[in-house]
Scaffold this motif. Structure first.
Motif, PDB file in Angstrom:
ATOM      1  N   SER A  57       0.840  -1.193   0.000  1.00 57.94           N
ATOM      2  CA  SER A  57       0.000   0.000   0.000  1.00 57.94           C
ATOM      3  C   SER A  57       0.876   1.243   0.000  1.00 57.94           C
ATOM      4  O   SER A  57       1.985   1.246   0.534  1.00 57.94           O
ATOM      5  CB  SER A  57      -0.941   0.008   1.207  1.00 57.94           C
ATOM      6  OG  SER A  57      -0.206   0.028   2.403  1.00 57.94           O
ATOM      7  N   VAL A  58       0.332   2.282  -0.626  1.00 62.37           N
ATOM      8  CA  VAL A  58       0.988   3.588  -0.666  1.00 62.37           C
ATOM      9  C   VAL A  58      -0.006   4.571  -0.070  1.00 62.37           C
ATOM     10  O   VAL A  58      -1.125   4.710  -0.561  1.00 62.37           O
ATOM     11  CB  VAL A  58       1.351   3.990  -2.118  1.00 62.37           C
ATOM     12  CG1 VAL A  58       1.962   5.372  -2.159  1.00 62.37           C
ATOM     13  CG2 VAL A  58       2.266   2.944  -2.748  1.00 62.37           C
ATOM     14  N   ARG A  59       0.392   5.240   1.003  1.00 63.99           N
ATOM     15  CA  ARG A  59      -0.499   6.176   1.691  1.00 63.99           C
ATOM     16  C   ARG A  59      -0.381   7.580   1.110  1.00 63.99           C
ATOM     17  O   ARG A  59       0.571   7.904   0.432  1.00 63.99           O
ATOM     18  CB  ARG A  59      -0.159   6.205   3.177  1.00 63.99           C
ATOM     19  CG  ARG A  59      -0.375   4.872   3.856  1.00 63.99           C
ATOM     20  CD  ARG A  59      -0.362   5.041   5.366  1.00 63.99           C
ATOM     21  NE  ARG A  59      -0.543   3.785   6.045  1.00 63.99           N
ATOM     22  CZ  ARG A  59      -1.717   3.203   6.261  1.00 63.99           C
ATOM     23  NH1 ARG A  59      -2.818   3.765   5.841  1.00 63.99           N
ATOM     24  NH2 ARG A  59      -1.786   2.055   6.900  1.00 63.99           N
ATOM     25  N   GLY A  60      -1.390   8.382   1.432  1.00 61.16           N
ATOM     26  CA  GLY A  60      -1.352   9.791   1.053  1.00 61.16           C
ATOM     27  C   GLY A  60      -2.047  10.071  -0.264  1.00 61.16           C
ATOM     28  O   GLY A  60      -2.618   9.184  -0.891  1.00 61.16           O
ATOM     29  N   PRO A  61      -1.997  11.363  -0.686  1.00 56.36           N
ATOM     30  CA  PRO A  61      -2.624  11.744  -1.958  1.00 56.36           C
ATOM     31  C   PRO A  61      -1.993  10.954  -3.099  1.00 56.36           C
ATOM     32  O   PRO A  61      -0.772  10.787  -3.157  1.00 56.36           O
ATOM     33  CB  PRO A  61      -2.300  13.230  -2.086  1.00 56.36           C
ATOM     34  CG  PRO A  61      -1.954  13.677  -0.711  1.00 56.36           C
ATOM     35  CD  PRO A  61      -1.376  12.489  -0.010  1.00 56.36           C
ATOM     36  N   GLY A  62      -2.820  10.441  -3.962  1.00 54.08           N
ATOM     37  CA  GLY A  62      -2.327   9.631  -5.072  1.00 54.08           C
ATOM     38  C   GLY A  62      -1.950   8.231  -4.635  1.00 54.08           C
ATOM     39  O   GLY A  62      -1.325   7.483  -5.391  1.00 54.08           O
ATOM     40  N   GLY A  63      -2.325   7.869  -3.412  1.00 52.23           N
ATOM     41  CA  GLY A  63      -1.988   6.553  -2.872  1.00 52.23           C
ATOM     42  C   GLY A  63      -2.908   5.473  -3.400  1.00 52.23           C
ATOM     43  O   GLY A  63      -3.812   5.720  -4.193  1.00 52.23           O
ATOM     44  N   GLY A  64      -2.658   4.292  -2.963  1.00 51.31           N
ATOM     45  CA  GLY A  64      -3.440   3.136  -3.394  1.00 51.31           C
ATOM     46  C   GLY A  64      -2.609   1.884  -3.206  1.00 51.31           C
ATOM     47  O   GLY A  64      -1.833   1.779  -2.258  1.00 51.31           O
ATOM     48  N   TYR A  65      -2.736   0.970  -4.144  1.00 48.75           N
ATOM     49  CA  TYR A  65      -2.014  -0.295  -4.047  1.00 48.75           C
ATOM     50  C   TYR A  65      -1.197  -0.553  -5.291  1.00 48.75           C
ATOM     51  O   TYR A  65      -1.561  -0.136  -6.397  1.00 48.75           O
ATOM     52  CB  TYR A  65      -3.004  -1.448  -3.847  1.00 48.75           C
ATOM     53  CG  TYR A  65      -3.530  -1.517  -2.441  1.00 48.75           C
ATOM     54  CD1 TYR A  65      -2.887  -2.283  -1.470  1.00 48.75           C
ATOM     55  CD2 TYR A  65      -4.667  -0.807  -2.073  1.00 48.75           C
ATOM     56  CE1 TYR A  65      -3.361  -2.340  -0.181  1.00 48.75           C
ATOM     57  CE2 TYR A  65      -5.147  -0.853  -0.779  1.00 48.75           C
ATOM     58  CZ  TYR A  65      -4.490  -1.631   0.160  1.00 48.75           C
ATOM     59  OH  TYR A  65      -4.951  -1.676   1.443  1.00 48.75           O
TER      60      TYR A  65
END
Length: 155
Positions: A57-65
């Protein structure tokens, strides 16, 4: 053979992620919309997929998987097993000496269904996410001619 929505949806979502990430994180809401799967259900599945080291997972704005490794390196059986989906065609408990009959014995067709489970596991272990999204599925032959079926064009 029973494969619940948990296994099917996990494979659908992972294939969607593989197809749409292009190295950038993909939001679960986008996958949910494209695949018509409940966002809350996807969140539960992706928690298991993350614990299974199939996604990160990638957190923050523009985050996702993102996939944790290349799509060609992730087997469909890995995805199904990561969401706790047993692949079996018998009614017997996996690894139990007890059978499915009321007398605790094995039914007369037990070996047939156990063999089918084994072949399904082998097949799903031979197919990667990369195979799915590119239409390179092993054993795609037409039943009437025995010739390879034409490849399905990817979006």
């Amino acid at each position: 053979m029973k494969l619940t929505t948990k296994g099917r949806y996990a494979v659908m979502a992972m294939a969607d992620l593989a197809r749409h990430s292009s190295g950038n994180p993909v939001a679960l809401a986008e996958i949910a919309e494209r695949q018509e799967i409940s966002l809350s259900y996807l969140e539960q599945l992706f928690a298991k997929l993350r614990r299974g080291n199939l996604v990160k997972s990638v957190r923050g704005p523009g985050g996702g998987y993102l996939l944790s490794r290349q799509a060609d390196e992730i087997r469909i059986s890995d995805v199904i097993l990561a969401v706790d989906e047993p692949i079996k065609a018998t009614r017997c408990e996996l690894g139990s000496p007890k059978g499915c009959m009321p007398s605790s014995g094995r039914c007369i067709t037990h070996d047939l269904w156990e063999g089918l489970s084994h072949h399904i596991q082998l097949y799903l272990g031979s197919v990667s996410l990369g195979d799915v999204i590119s239409g390179r599925l092993a054993g795609r032959e037409t039943f009437d001619t025995g010739r390879k079926a034409p490849a399905i064009a990817a979006d």
